[in-house]
Write an enzyme that holds these catalytic residues in place. Structure first.
Site, PDB file in Angstrom:
ATOM      1  N   ASN A  84       0.784  -1.232   0.000  1.00 15.07           N
ATOM      2  CA  ASN A  84       0.000   0.000   0.000  1.00 15.07           C
ATOM      3  C   ASN A  84       0.817   1.284   0.000  1.00 15.07           C
ATOM      4  O   ASN A  84       0.350   2.316  -0.491  1.00 15.07           O
ATOM      5  CB  ASN A  84      -0.946   0.008   1.209  1.00 15.07           C
ATOM      6  CG  ASN A  84      -2.013  -1.053   1.119  1.00 15.07           C
ATOM      7  OD1 ASN A  84      -2.701  -1.162   0.118  1.00 15.07           O
ATOM      8  ND2 ASN A  84      -2.146  -1.870   2.162  1.00 15.07           N
ATOM      9  N   SER A 109       4.611  12.823   5.327  1.00 16.09           N
ATOM     10  CA  SER A 109       4.082  12.933   6.684  1.00 16.09           C
ATOM     11  C   SER A 109       5.131  13.474   7.640  1.00 16.09           C
ATOM     12  O   SER A 109       6.344  13.282   7.433  1.00 16.09           O
ATOM     13  CB  SER A 109       3.618  11.547   7.168  1.00 16.09           C
ATOM     14  OG  SER A 109       3.366  11.541   8.557  1.00 16.09           O
ATOM     15  N   TYR A 134       5.956   3.203   9.130  1.00 15.43           N
ATOM     16  CA  TYR A 134       5.112   4.092   8.326  1.00 15.43           C
ATOM     17  C   TYR A 134       5.916   5.314   7.890  1.00 15.43           C
ATOM     18  O   TYR A 134       5.919   5.688   6.704  1.00 15.43           O
ATOM     19  CB  TYR A 134       3.882   4.513   9.128  1.00 15.43           C
ATOM     20  CG  TYR A 134       3.112   5.651   8.518  1.00 15.43           C
ATOM     21  CD1 TYR A 134       2.369   5.467   7.360  1.00 15.43           C
ATOM     22  CD2 TYR A 134       3.133   6.915   9.095  1.00 15.43           C
ATOM     23  CE1 TYR A 134       1.670   6.516   6.788  1.00 15.43           C
ATOM     24  CE2 TYR A 134       2.432   7.960   8.538  1.00 15.43           C
ATOM     25  CZ  TYR A 134       1.702   7.762   7.382  1.00 15.43           C
ATOM     26  OH  TYR A 134       1.019   8.800   6.816  1.00 15.43           O
ATOM     27  N   LYS A 138       7.314   6.855   4.048  1.00 15.01           N
ATOM     28  CA  LYS A 138       7.176   8.225   3.543  1.00 15.01           C
ATOM     29  C   LYS A 138       8.532   8.765   3.078  1.00 15.01           C
ATOM     30  O   LYS A 138       8.612   9.508   2.097  1.00 15.01           O
ATOM     31  CB  LYS A 138       6.553   9.119   4.616  1.00 15.01           C
ATOM     32  CG  LYS A 138       5.099   8.767   4.941  1.00 15.01           C
ATOM     33  CD  LYS A 138       4.225   8.785   3.688  1.00 15.01           C
ATOM     34  CE  LYS A 138       2.790   8.480   3.966  1.00 15.01           C
ATOM     35  NZ  LYS A 138       1.947   8.489   2.739  1.00 15.01           N
TER      36      LYS A 138
END
Length: 244
Positions: A84, A109, A134, A138
């Site tokens: 994803n 982010s 996460y 980014k």
């Protein structure tokens, strides 16, 4: 002639709000894994961004890709982040290149630099400092943007969003420790629009996205100067007003 924008992750809160705010200013193509509640008459495509052929079809005839589609959870597992956030982001940049898109706007982010102490204001020239997977994905997207700009001439703008919140969010409270990274939905839409409309000569940039907060953990000087970003909301003032 209106620019044609592809929004990935169009059913999410940022994509939905941007579409509602600028529905009359651009032509849109919408894509997500789930149906949006409102398309405002624009075409929607159910698409898995880890499927390159599906992404390639979406980019045909598009001026600018606004790539919002991702697993946004700070605690997301590698099994979810790989398709994803990693593969999907590569697919978007490569499909945009092949389709001759003018620009890709990548939703990065604050998590790309979340490792800095809370009392340090982060500037865009400081090294990346993710402290979760996460955030690392980014950083990968930002690196892809630099690569596709330098090697393939795809204008790539990376926007490091802070805590994107509606104006009535419970996070906008005097006791909340994250007021300095609040980015209201309205200011987020303004930031994205400023990236869409930035001069064609802007080939690459990483820009911080927070509102006009009295204190800002992320410095937005570059976004003001190079994108013309003009935020209107101050989370601290809003919290004080709410407290009475």
């Amino acid at each position: 002639m209106k620019r044609k924008l592809l929004i990935t992750g169009a059913s999410g809160r940022i994509g939905s709000f941007f579409l509602k705010t600028y529905k009359d200013d651009y032509d849109f193509v919408l894509a997500d894994k789930r149906e949006p509640t409102e398309t405002h008459g624009y075409p929607f495509h159910l698409a898995d961004l880890s499927d390159f052929a599906a992404v390639q079809a979406l980019c045909e005839g598009v001026d600018t890709v606004i790539h919002l589609g991702a697993d946004p959870r700070m605690e997301a597992s590698w099994e979810s982040l790989l398709p994803n956030n990693v593969i999907a982001t590569y697919n978007v940049f490569e499909a945009a290149r092949l389709a001759g898109c003018r620009r890709v706007i990548f939703a990065s982010s604050v998590n790309a630099v979340w490792g800095y102490p809370a009392d340090v204001q982060v500037h865009t020239e400081m090294p990346i400092f993710p402290v979760n997977l996460y955030g690392a994905t980014k950083c990968w997207g930002e690196a892809l943007g630099r690569y596709y700009s330098a090697t393939h001439g795809v204008s790539s703008i990376c926007l490091r969003f802070g805590a994107v919140q509606p104006r009535d969010s419970a996070l906008i409270d005097e006791e909340h420790p994250w007021l300095d990274i609040v980015l209201t939905w309205d200011d987020c839409a303004r930031l994205i629009a400023s990236a869409v409309n930035a001069p064609d000569s802007l080939d690459f940039g990483i820009y911080h996205g927070v509102s006009e907060n009295r204190y800002k953990r992320l410095d937005i000087s570059d976004a003001r100067r190079e994108l013309g970003y003009a935020p209107q909301d101050d989370a601290f003032a809003m919290a004080k007003e709410r407290a009475g």
